[in-house]
Design a protein around this motif. Structure first.
Motif, mmCIF file in Angstrom:
data_model
loop_
_atom_site.group_PDB
_atom_site.id
_atom_site.type_symbol
_atom_site.label_atom_id
_atom_site.label_comp_id
_atom_site.label_asym_id
_atom_site.label_seq_id
_atom_site.Cartn_x
_atom_site.Cartn_y
_atom_site.Cartn_z
ATOM 1 N N GLY A 183 -86.110 -23.248 -20.560
ATOM 2 C CA GLY A 183 -85.979 -21.844 -20.997
ATOM 3 C C GLY A 183 -85.823 -21.790 -22.515
ATOM 4 O O GLY A 183 -86.469 -20.979 -23.189
ATOM 5 N N GLU A 184 -85.003 -22.685 -23.063
ATOM 6 C CA GLU A 184 -84.789 -22.703 -24.528
ATOM 7 C C GLU A 184 -86.034 -23.236 -25.237
ATOM 8 O O GLU A 184 -86.405 -22.752 -26.304
ATOM 9 N N VAL A 185 -86.673 -24.236 -24.639
ATOM 10 C CA VAL A 185 -87.890 -24.793 -25.255
ATOM 11 C C VAL A 185 -88.948 -23.697 -25.379
ATOM 12 O O VAL A 185 -89.578 -23.515 -26.434
ATOM 13 N N ILE A 186 -89.117 -22.936 -24.307
ATOM 14 C CA ILE A 186 -90.122 -21.855 -24.310
ATOM 15 C C ILE A 186 -89.720 -20.771 -25.322
ATOM 16 O O ILE A 186 -90.571 -20.203 -26.001
ATOM 17 N N LYS A 187 -88.425 -20.538 -25.435
ATOM 18 C CA LYS A 187 -87.941 -19.588 -26.450
ATOM 19 C C LYS A 187 -88.419 -19.986 -27.848
ATOM 20 O O LYS A 187 -88.936 -19.156 -28.603
ATOM 21 N N TYR A 188 -88.274 -21.282 -28.187
ATOM 22 C CA TYR A 188 -88.736 -21.732 -29.513
ATOM 23 C C TYR A 188 -90.234 -21.475 -29.666
ATOM 24 O O TYR A 188 -90.702 -21.020 -30.703
ATOM 25 N N ALA A 189 -90.984 -21.782 -28.611
ATOM 26 C CA ALA A 189 -92.438 -21.640 -28.697
ATOM 27 C C ALA A 189 -92.819 -20.181 -28.932
ATOM 28 O O ALA A 189 -93.607 -19.866 -29.823
ATOM 29 N N VAL A 190 -92.242 -19.291 -28.138
ATOM 30 C CA VAL A 190 -92.619 -17.870 -28.231
ATOM 31 C C VAL A 190 -92.148 -17.262 -29.556
ATOM 32 O O VAL A 190 -92.867 -16.493 -30.183
ATOM 33 N N ALA A 191 -90.950 -17.639 -29.982
ATOM 34 C CA ALA A 191 -90.409 -17.012 -31.192
ATOM 35 C C ALA A 191 -90.921 -17.636 -32.487
ATOM 36 O O ALA A 191 -90.993 -16.960 -33.511
ATOM 37 N N PHE A 192 -91.301 -18.927 -32.441
ATOM 38 C CA PHE A 192 -91.610 -19.596 -33.720
ATOM 39 C C PHE A 192 -92.909 -20.396 -33.768
ATOM 40 O O PHE A 192 -93.383 -20.690 -34.851
ATOM 41 N N SER A 193 -93.454 -20.796 -32.630
ATOM 42 C CA SER A 193 -94.536 -21.779 -32.740
ATOM 43 C C SER A 193 -95.619 -21.614 -31.672
ATOM 44 O O SER A 193 -95.464 -22.054 -30.534
ATOM 45 N N GLU A 194 -96.724 -21.030 -32.089
ATOM 46 C CA GLU A 194 -97.839 -20.861 -31.153
ATOM 47 C C GLU A 194 -98.385 -22.229 -30.723
ATOM 48 O O GLU A 194 -98.772 -22.416 -29.566
ATOM 49 N N SER A 195 -98.385 -23.190 -31.659
ATOM 50 C CA SER A 195 -98.949 -24.503 -31.306
ATOM 51 C C SER A 195 -98.106 -25.171 -30.214
ATOM 52 O O SER A 195 -98.638 -25.800 -29.299
ATOM 53 N N LEU A 196 -96.784 -25.010 -30.286
ATOM 54 C CA LEU A 196 -95.928 -25.557 -29.220
ATOM 55 C C LEU A 196 -96.227 -24.838 -27.902
ATOM 56 O O LEU A 196 -96.314 -25.466 -26.837
ATOM 57 N N PHE A 197 -96.435 -23.536 -27.977
ATOM 58 C CA PHE A 197 -96.733 -22.751 -26.769
ATOM 59 C C PHE A 197 -98.014 -23.282 -26.102
ATOM 60 O O PHE A 197 -98.054 -23.513 -24.890
ATOM 61 N N ILE A 198 -99.021 -23.505 -26.899
ATOM 62 C CA ILE A 198 -100.307 -23.987 -26.362
ATOM 63 C C ILE A 198 -100.145 -25.382 -25.743
ATOM 64 O O ILE A 198 -100.655 -25.668 -24.671
ATOM 65 N N LYS A 199 -99.370 -26.212 -26.445
ATOM 66 C CA LYS A 199 -99.091 -27.563 -25.941
ATOM 67 C C LYS A 199 -98.461 -27.492 -24.544
ATOM 68 O O LYS A 199 -98.857 -28.183 -23.610
ATOM 69 N N LEU A 200 -97.453 -26.617 -24.409
ATOM 70 C CA LEU A 200 -96.737 -26.495 -23.129
ATOM 71 C C LEU A 200 -97.650 -25.967 -22.035
ATOM 72 O O LEU A 200 -97.582 -26.377 -20.878
ATOM 73 N N LEU A 201 -98.527 -25.059 -22.430
ATOM 74 C CA LEU A 201 -99.428 -24.433 -21.463
ATOM 75 C C LEU A 201 -100.479 -25.412 -20.956
ATOM 76 O O LEU A 201 -100.814 -25.449 -19.774
ATOM 77 N N ASN A 202 -100.972 -26.258 -21.857
ATOM 78 C CA ASN A 202 -102.098 -27.130 -21.510
ATOM 79 C C ASN A 202 -101.709 -28.451 -20.879
ATOM 80 O O ASN A 202 -102.538 -29.106 -20.256
ATOM 81 N N GLN A 203 -100.460 -28.869 -21.060
ATOM 82 C CA GLN A 203 -100.081 -30.196 -20.580
ATOM 83 C C GLN A 203 -99.648 -30.134 -19.114
ATOM 84 O O GLN A 203 -98.780 -29.338 -18.756
ATOM 85 N N ALA A 204 -100.258 -30.977 -18.292
ATOM 86 C CA ALA A 204 -99.919 -30.950 -16.871
ATOM 87 C C ALA A 204 -98.516 -31.505 -16.645
ATOM 88 O O ALA A 204 -97.744 -30.975 -15.855
ATOM 89 N N ASN A 205 -98.161 -32.582 -17.354
ATOM 90 C CA ASN A 205 -96.865 -33.208 -17.124
ATOM 91 C C ASN A 205 -96.041 -33.213 -18.419
ATOM 92 O O ASN A 205 -96.347 -33.938 -19.358
ATOM 93 N N ILE A 206 -94.994 -32.426 -18.413
ATOM 94 C CA ILE A 206 -94.157 -32.261 -19.617
ATOM 95 C C ILE A 206 -93.579 -33.601 -20.084
ATOM 96 O O ILE A 206 -93.406 -33.835 -21.285
ATOM 97 N N TYR A 207 -93.297 -34.510 -19.128
ATOM 98 C CA TYR A 207 -92.681 -35.783 -19.506
ATOM 99 C C TYR A 207 -93.589 -36.617 -20.412
ATOM 100 O O TYR A 207 -93.135 -37.454 -21.177
ATOM 101 N N ASP A 208 -94.923 -36.353 -20.323
ATOM 102 C CA ASP A 208 -95.864 -37.111 -21.171
ATOM 103 C C ASP A 208 -95.740 -36.734 -22.646
ATOM 104 O O ASP A 208 -96.169 -37.493 -23.509
#
Ligand code: NAD
Ligand code: ZN
Length: 350
Positions: A183-208
């Motif tokens: 929830g906090e990670v997504i908060k950073y993406a939405v509030a500050f970083s589109e590139s992080l948002f895209i990374k989270l959206l496109n990656q199948a496994n977050i642990y990678d």
């Protein structure tokens, strides 16, 4: 190994590296001259990591006291703080010595506040073991305990001397606690970083991509904290989703729903209303919902806007008849919006 330098009044480094916990004793022995320390941790973390860690420090010649809290938010209280002061005193901790916070945000906040106040301030190291602690609470120097009247009401700004962050430690987290941190990670993406948002959206496994994602979040927080260490303006942006989120937690008496879940709903609520009012670009909320669902986070609530309003009135971003909320114009771009309480009512109910 990634090193992030945080340039606050008392600057420090955050070391982020998978597997670094193994070498923590060595890093600490090189960092401090003192050989007397107290580890603050909780029962769960002590069993998995604390005991091994203590033995390693003993082998390095440290005198090590261990102060173990019961796991959970209820432990972040004045009684435990007082017991910790006594323990530090009995362990002959002086101003040349240091505390090690090994655990999640509860341990970090309480140990940090003890470090801020014992002997008018001693050094401490953060070794965060939850996702929330790695991306949020171990960075930025906010330390606190809860009192009956509310959470985090007694505390201080006190930066750690060093943060050692090992993403491998998260492998033992329950999926609920891990997703809460998302929830906090997504908060950073939405509030500050589109590139992080895209990374989270496109990656199948977050642990990678976990180490990279943690670094992205720390960098977002570092940039904000360096601009506004004392939370006077821009740092409030870190509270995206939190005004409504805290209201939902309060409405539920801090039961049933976790902090990350409440923030998740809070972010959606603010973006949805923002879209209706033309503050937020169309269809951004759908993108947010999509990513939240991926991490099993809720996106709606049956709590009425009136109840959200009433339960927001104690928010720390309220000043008299005004309240400052964090809105998003598009993914990655947040701004502060100060509203009168009537305007805030309209914002919530439109
Ligand atoms: N200071 C700040 O800037 C800041 C920011 C965000 C949150 N916080 C505070 O952080 C606290 C929440 O932190 P949290 O979510 O880390 O909660 P937490 O510290 O209670 O940890 C959650 C649970 O995970 C367990 N745990 C921790 N590490 C583990 C591991 N590696 N493996 C298995 N289990 C593990 C703990 O024992 C606990 O039961 C709140 O008190 C909040 O106010 C502070
Ligand atoms: Zn939060």
């Amino acid at each position: 190994m990634r090193k992030i330098f945080v340039n606050t009044d008392n600057p420090y480094e955050i070391i982020v590296h998978k597997g670094i916990f193994e070498y923590c004793d060595e890093i600490i022995a090189n960092f401090f001259d003192s050989r007397n320390t107290v580890i603050v941790t909780d029962e769960t973390v002590y069993k998995i990591y604390g005991k091994i860690f203590k033995d390693k420090l003993l082998k390095k010649g440290f005198k090590v006291g261990v102060f173990v809290l019961k796991a959970g938010e209820q432990s972040k209280n004045l009684n435990n703080l007082s017991s910790l002061y006594h323990f530090l005193s009995e362990s002959e901790i002086t101003r040349d010595d240091f505390i090690i916070a090994l655990g999640g945000g509860v341990v970090g906040d309480l140990a940090g506040f003890a470090a801020a106040s014992f002997l008018r301030g001693i050094s401490f190291i953060q070794i965060p073991t939850t996702l929330v602690a790695q991306v949020d609470s171990s960075v930025g120097g906010k330390t606190a305990v809860n009192i009956k009247s509310g959470k985090n009401l007694v505390g201080a700004f006190h930066q750690p001397s060093l943060v050692i962050c090992d993403p491998d430690l998260l492998s033992t987290l329950s999926s609920r606690v891990f997703c809460d941190g998302m929830g906090e990670v997504i908060k950073y993406a939405v509030a500050f970083s589109e590139s992080l948002f895209i990374k989270l959206l496109n990656q199948a496994n977050i642990y990678d991509i976990l180490e990279e994602v943690i670094c992205d979040c720390i960098n977002c927080k570092k940039n904000i904290v360096e601009q506004d260490e004392r939370d006077l303006e821009n740092r409030m942006k870190l509270n995206f989703g939190h005004t409504v989120g805290h209201a939902i937690e309060k409405y539920n008496n801090y039961t049933k729903i976790t902090h990350g879940q409440a923030v998740s709903i809070g972010m959606v609520y603010i973006m949805q209303q923002g879209e209706k009012l033309g503050i937020t670009k169309k269809n951004e909320t759908e993108k947010l919902k999509c990513i939240l669902k991926k991490f099993k986070l809720p996106t709606n609530t049956c709590i009425s806007w009136e109840d959200i309003f009433t339960n927001s009135l104690g928010d720390k971003k309220r000043r008299g008849d005004n309240i400052t909320i964090v809105t998003v114009s598009e993914i990655g771009k947040s701004r502060l919006l100060t509203l009168s309480l009537d305007e805030y009512k309209n914002f919530l109910s439109c």
